[in-house]
Each structure stands twice: as structure tokens, then as C-alpha cells.
Design an enzyme around this catalytic site. Structure first.
Site, PDB file in Angstrom:
ATOM      1  N   LYS A 123      -0.763  35.183 -23.756  1.00 45.91           N
ATOM      2  CA  LYS A 123      -0.525  36.210 -22.731  1.00 45.91           C
ATOM      3  C   LYS A 123      -1.487  37.380 -22.924  1.00 45.91           C
ATOM      4  O   LYS A 123      -2.085  37.885 -21.974  1.00 45.91           O
ATOM      5  CB  LYS A 123       0.943  36.678 -22.775  1.00 45.91           C
ATOM      6  CG  LYS A 123       1.912  35.620 -22.264  1.00 45.91           C
ATOM      7  CD  LYS A 123       3.374  35.952 -22.505  1.00 45.91           C
ATOM      8  CE  LYS A 123       4.243  34.755 -22.083  1.00 45.91           C
ATOM      9  NZ  LYS A 123       5.682  34.942 -22.306  1.00 45.91           N
ATOM     10  N   GLN A 175       9.545  38.755 -25.555  1.00 43.76           N
ATOM     11  CA  GLN A 175       9.458  37.306 -25.716  1.00 43.76           C
ATOM     12  C   GLN A 175      10.791  36.741 -26.212  1.00 43.76           C
ATOM     13  O   GLN A 175      11.411  37.281 -27.141  1.00 43.76           O
ATOM     14  CB  GLN A 175       8.321  36.959 -26.693  1.00 43.76           C
ATOM     15  CG  GLN A 175       8.029  35.484 -26.826  1.00 43.76           C
ATOM     16  CD  GLN A 175       7.483  34.837 -25.545  1.00 43.76           C
ATOM     17  OE1 GLN A 175       6.866  35.496 -24.723  1.00 43.76           O
ATOM     18  NE2 GLN A 175       7.717  33.554 -25.377  1.00 43.76           N
ATOM     19  N   ASP A 225       8.587  39.573 -16.038  1.00 41.05           N
ATOM     20  CA  ASP A 225       9.120  38.233 -16.274  1.00 41.05           C
ATOM     21  C   ASP A 225      10.177  37.860 -15.227  1.00 41.05           C
ATOM     22  O   ASP A 225      10.559  36.696 -15.121  1.00 41.05           O
ATOM     23  CB  ASP A 225       9.815  38.185 -17.650  1.00 41.05           C
ATOM     24  CG  ASP A 225       8.991  37.468 -18.705  1.00 41.05           C
ATOM     25  OD1 ASP A 225       8.162  36.624 -18.330  1.00 41.05           O
ATOM     26  OD2 ASP A 225       9.198  37.762 -19.893  1.00 41.05           O
TER      27      ASP A 225
HETATM   28  N1  GUN Z   1      10.239  32.257 -23.806  1.00 39.09           N
HETATM   29  C1  GUN Z   1       9.937  31.094 -23.175  1.00 39.09           C
HETATM   30  N2  GUN Z   1       9.425  31.340 -21.964  1.00 39.09           N
HETATM   31  C2  GUN Z   1       9.393  32.685 -21.818  1.00 39.09           C
HETATM   32  C3  GUN Z   1       8.952  33.545 -20.782  1.00 39.09           C
HETATM   33  O1  GUN Z   1       8.499  33.133 -19.702  1.00 39.09           O
HETATM   34  N3  GUN Z   1       9.100  34.875 -21.027  1.00 39.09           N
HETATM   35  C4  GUN Z   1       9.624  35.370 -22.164  1.00 39.09           C
HETATM   36  N4  GUN Z   1       9.740  36.688 -22.300  1.00 39.09           N
HETATM   37  N5  GUN Z   1      10.042  34.591 -23.149  1.00 39.09           N
HETATM   38  C5  GUN Z   1       9.927  33.258 -22.970  1.00 39.09           C
END
Ligand code: GUN
Length: 293
Positions: free
Chosen positions: A52, A96, A119
């Protein structure tokens, strides 16, 4: 059969965003800024957050990675989230998941300012999405919608089966595909552990979205000839011939299903790169105040 090349499409979209950022810079505007909070040392989470941040750098965004020890308390994490809500230099941020067991994920998601919730995990964004109001869409379903759109795949009136009902993939995907929108108007069935005849449901689908987390679960005999197959699964299969000892496979038996499908996403290189790119798209939307004026 055509392969939906998520890796290439994601790169194209990031290139488009890079140009947008250059324009913003030329005009003296504010460069979009994404922050990511990573708690603990889960290897998969570390790898996701790393990509990311890398994607942010690639498109010219600012990024901030905030790493916290596994021992952080829920209260301390909420304080961090509150600070990010107030920080005017940050357009959007993510926490996350998964979080350590002593932290209630729902409490954290509720504390994230919906305006910065790129998100789309805060219930305000999920609710707005379900109502068809402007909202940050969760990254994976949004990435899939963009794939279907850019590959000109007709969805209107199609029978779509979504396998899995998670809050971040299956449930929002089924809502979005059933909505009256450019990529939508499907007749959607969600298949899950209590479904009576999973195979029969999948056999009737024009579009299959597999998000179950079981390696090679969807086999060729379950697929209608010419179906569009979107594979969200990322599963590790032991493979001693690989240096790292495993290889990644999806929920779909790609080698055989690809013989029967009209379009299919590979794993890796399909949905995954689009998911991270979605987050970048949402951060740009946030910087431009496109969702919340
Ligand atoms: N863990 C697995 N997929 C995601 C996601 O798209 N965003 C976040 N914050 N955590 C995750």
C-alpha cells in the site's frame, strides 16, 4: 477465454492517477496523503501494508506508516485514530486488520472518521454504500467493479453468484452488483456454509465471484460454459519446488476452469493488485472531497 489482467489494469489506473497528481502539483494543490496503521508483526499484514505504501510512492502520494507493538491497548489505538481524524495533513487512513485479540475491531472501525475511512469499513460508509449514497466502497469489491467496467463485461440482468458473505468482500459485493448502477443490475445469490446445494447455484451463474478462502474449491464441472469467473481467494499451497516453500492459488481451479469461462481472473495478478489500487483511488477521492463535500 480472456484473462482479466488485474496487474496490468491496476498499473494503467495508477498511471492515470500519477498524471492527476502531477496536475495537482502543477496547480499548487495538496498532494493526497494516505496513512496506514500496522499493529503487531503478522507477516501477511506487513506485506499488504508495504505494498500500500509502495503504491502511494509510485503515484506520487504522500504516505505515513505508523507501526505499533502488539501490546498497544485499545484505548491507545483509539487515541491514535482520534489524532489521525484531526490531522489535516492526512486525507485518508487505514488500520490494517486483523488486530490483536484484545482489541475490538468494531470499536476501532467506529472511531475512524467516515470522511477519512478510505477502506470503507466504518458502518457509516457501509450503510451509505447499501443505500446507494456516495460512500467509500471497500477496496476489493470496488476493484472488481472497475475490472468488469474496464473489460466491458455486461452485468445487467445477469445471474451472479457470490460465494462467501464476509463484511469486506462477499456481502458488499452482492449489494453492489444488485444495485442500479453502471456495473450492477445483476440478480445476485449469496452462497455460504448453510446453502443447500452450492454446486447447483454456481452452475446457474453467468458471473461467479469466489471469496471463500479454499484452494482450488471451484472446479470446472461447477461452471456454466462462458461464465465470468472472478477469483478473490489467496491461498498458500505447499510447493517444495519454490524457494519460499509455497505458491499462491485462488479459490478457483484456474487451469481447468479457464477452459470453460469467457473471462477469468488469475491468482496472483488478478483481484489483488486491483484491491490495493482501489485504496489509492479512494485516497484521491478523499483529497478531492468527492464523497463528502
Ligand atoms: N486486512 C485484509 N484486507 C484488508 C483491507 O482491505 N484493509 C485493512 N485495513 N485490513 C485488511
Amino acid at each position: 477465454m480472456a484473462v482479466i489482467d488485474g496487474k496490468a489494469l491496476a498499473a494503467t489506473i495508477r498511471e492515470e492517477i500519477t498524471h492527476e497528481v502531477e496536475k495537482i502539483k502543477e496547480l499548487g494543490g495538496k498532494v493526497p496523503h494516505l496513512a496506514a496503521v500496522l499493529v503487531g508483526d503478522n507477516p501477511a499484514s506487513q506485506s499488504y501494508v508495504k505494498s500500500k505504501v509502495k503504491y502511494c510512492d509510485d503515484v506520487g502520494f504522500e504516505s505515513t506508516l505508523i507501526k505499533k507493538d502488539e501490546s498497544i491497548t485499545q484505548q491507545e489505538l483509539i487515541e491514535l485514530v482520534t489524532d489521525l481524524n484531526k490531522d489535516e495533513t492526512v486525507d485518508g487512513y487505514i488500520v490494517q486488520l486483523p488486530l490483536p485479540r484484545h482489541i475490538d475491531q468494531e470499536v476501532v472501525n467506529l472511531a475512524i472518521d467516515p470522511k477519512k475511512d478510505v477502506d470503507g469499513f466504518n458502518p457509516m460508509n457501509f450503510g451509505r454504500m447499501a443505500l446507494g449514497l456516495p460512500a467509500y466502497l471497500p477496496a476489493t469489491p470496488q476493484g472488481i467493479l472497475v475490472m468488469l467496467e474496464r473489460y466491458n463485461i455486461e452485468t445487467s440482468g445477469k445471474k451472479c453468484v457470490v460465494i462467501g458473505r464476509s463484511n469486506i468482500v462477499g456481502m458488499p459485493m452482492s449489494i453492489l452488483l444488485s444495485q442500479k448502477r453502471d456495473v450492477g443490475n445483476c440478480t445476485v445469490t449469496i452462497v455460504h456454509s448453510r446453502t443447500k446445494d452450492v454446486e447447483q447455484e454456481i452452475k446457474e451463474a453467468d458471473i461467479v465471484v469466489a471469496a471463500i478462502g479454499r484452494a482450488n474449491y471451484i472446479t470446472e464441472d461447477m461452471i456454466k460454459p462462458g461464465a465470468v469467473v472472478i477469483d478473490v481467494g489467496v491461498n498458500r499451497l505447499e510447493d517444495p519446488t519454490r524457494k519460499r516453500g509455497y505458491r499462491l492459488v485462488g479459490d478457483v481451479d484456474y487451469a481447468n476452469v479457464s477452459q470453460k469461462a469467457s473471462f477469468i481472473t488469475p491468482v496472483p495478478g488478478g483481484v489483488g493488485p486491483m484491491t490495493v489500487t482501489s485504496l489509492i483511488m479512494n485516497t484521491l477521492k478523499s483529497a478531492r472531497k468527492e464523497i463528502y463535500k
